[in-house]
Design a protein around this motif. Structure first.
Motif, PDB file in Angstrom:
ATOM      1  N   GLY A   1       1.174  -1.738  -0.284  1.00 14.87           N
ATOM      2  CA  GLY A   1      -0.060   0.127   0.131  1.00 14.87           C
ATOM      3  C   GLY A   1       0.488   1.625   0.124  1.00 14.87           C
ATOM      4  N   ASP A   2       1.128   1.694   0.890  1.00 17.16           N
ATOM      5  CA  ASP A   2       2.433   3.229   1.265  1.00 17.16           C
ATOM      6  C   ASP A   2       2.999   2.291   1.254  1.00 17.16           C
ATOM      7  OD1 ASP A   2       2.865   5.422   2.116  1.00 17.16           O
ATOM      8  OD2 ASP A   2       2.605   5.816   4.146  1.00 17.16           O
ATOM      9  N   LEU A   3       3.816   2.665   0.248  1.00 15.08           N
ATOM     10  CA  LEU A   3       5.640   2.575   0.071  1.00 15.08           C
ATOM     11  C   LEU A   3       5.926   3.729   0.022  1.00 15.08           C
ATOM     12  CD1 LEU A   3       4.909   1.053  -3.989  1.00 15.08           C
ATOM     13  CD2 LEU A   3       5.307   0.319  -2.268  1.00 15.08           C
ATOM     14  N   SER A   4       5.360   4.594   1.304  1.00 12.94           N
ATOM     15  CA  SER A   4       6.622   6.095   1.447  1.00 12.94           C
ATOM     16  C   SER A   4       7.524   5.163   2.726  1.00 12.94           C
ATOM     17  CB  SER A   4       6.163   6.767   1.697  1.00 12.94           C
ATOM     18  OG  SER A   4       5.059   6.574   2.928  1.00 12.94           O
ATOM     19  N   LYS A   5       7.152   4.213   2.887  1.00  9.92           N
ATOM     20  CA  LYS A   5       8.027   3.347   4.419  1.00  9.92           C
ATOM     21  C   LYS A   5       8.759   2.694   4.490  1.00  9.92           C
ATOM     22  CE  LYS A   5       3.705   3.591   6.660  1.00  9.92           C
ATOM     23  NZ  LYS A   5       2.741   2.927   7.704  1.00  9.92           N
TER      24      LYS A   5
END
Length: 278
Positions: A136-140
């Motif tokens: 989902g959130d690839l910013s991590k």
């Protein structure tokens, strides 16, 4: 159409092997004739020996690149064989992320994947889609997806992320098509988000792996089958050198490393086999 003599077959096959690692025996006579005749005509060659001489004398290596593009199979499709991508989604990626998250001091969890014979990009983009849907959130995450191929034409198309109707319909479910691709006339273009995740470059697997770095996952599927036994041994030993100690190697469903590289041990998960270092 030019016909290739037994002597020319040996000459051209040896040259193709030298520049690409692809081994073509006498059974590939028809393949060589059909795939190389167009280049021979373009170069106004009167024989395959003439084509060989012109390729060797071409300092720009333009003819050499055309020969490689013609000989490279580039047979691929999205989510090819299905099982490896289920393996990545349900076992390999979760295990790697748990391991990397607990070790890294960086705010972003690193993950490095190499598609070692990426052809026109479908395999690596399939991996990118799996990661997107899983995380989902690839910013991590600090995700590095590298695709390499020996064919200039294949690398160029992979980098563009553009596919025709036939290519897009091979292996790609309708929901993923509408979610990750946009139509542009008769062409479908992969979304900017998925495209930005992957980098492609030309690379000859017969060359040293200097500068590639280490990887958590290497996919080297259905390419070593075109190499000699000795070249396969060299290839997988080099892959062992650049794989993280707890990394994963995925090869083709009909391939095996038995008798090729004892540094790897096969492991099974559900219907899939993968390899890890001893």
């Amino acid at each position: 159409m030019l016909k290739i003599s037994p002597e020319e077959l040996k000459l051209i096959s040896k040259y193709i092997h030298e520049i690409s690692g692809i081994y073509l025996d006498e059974n590939k006579k028809y393949l060589l004739e059909t795939r190389l005749n167009t280049i021979a005509e373009e170069q106004r060659c009167t024989s395959f020996q003439d084509l060989y001489k012109k390729a060797k004398a071409d300092a720009s290596k333009a003819i050499e690149r055309k020969l490689i593009d013609a000989i490279s199979t580039n047979e691929t499709l999205f989510f090819r064989d299905t099982s490896p991508f289920q393996l990545l989604q349900h076992k390999i990626f979760p295990e790697l992320i748990d391991a990397r998250s607990s070790k890294t001091e960086s705010p972003k969890t690193p993950l490095k994947i190499w598609s070692a014979a990426s052809s026109t990009g479908q395999e690596l983009y399939s991996v990118a889609i799996v990661l997107q849907e899983l995380l989902g959130d690839l910013s991590k995450y600090a995700i590095k997806l590298l695709g390499t191929d020996i064919s200039d034409a294949a690398v160029s198309q992979a980098s563009s992320g553009r596919y025709n109707k036939f290519e897009i319909e091979r292996g790609l479910a309708r929901d993923k098509l509408t979610k990750y691709f946009t139509p542009a006339g008769q062409i479908w273009k992969i979304s900017d988000q998925i495209r930005a995740m992957a980098n492609f470059r030309k690379f000859n697997l017969m060359q040293p792996f200097t500068g590639l770095g280490k990887f958590d996952v290497v996919l080297c599927r259905n390419v070593a089958i075109y190499f000699t036994l000795e070249d396969r041994k060299k290839l997988f030993n080099k892959i062992a050198d650049i794989l993280e100690p707890d990394g994963y190697l995925i090869i083709g469903s009909t391939e095996s490393l038995t008798g090729i590289c004892p540094r790897f041990i096969p492991k099974r998960h559900l219907r899939s086999i993968f390899y890890q270092l001893q």
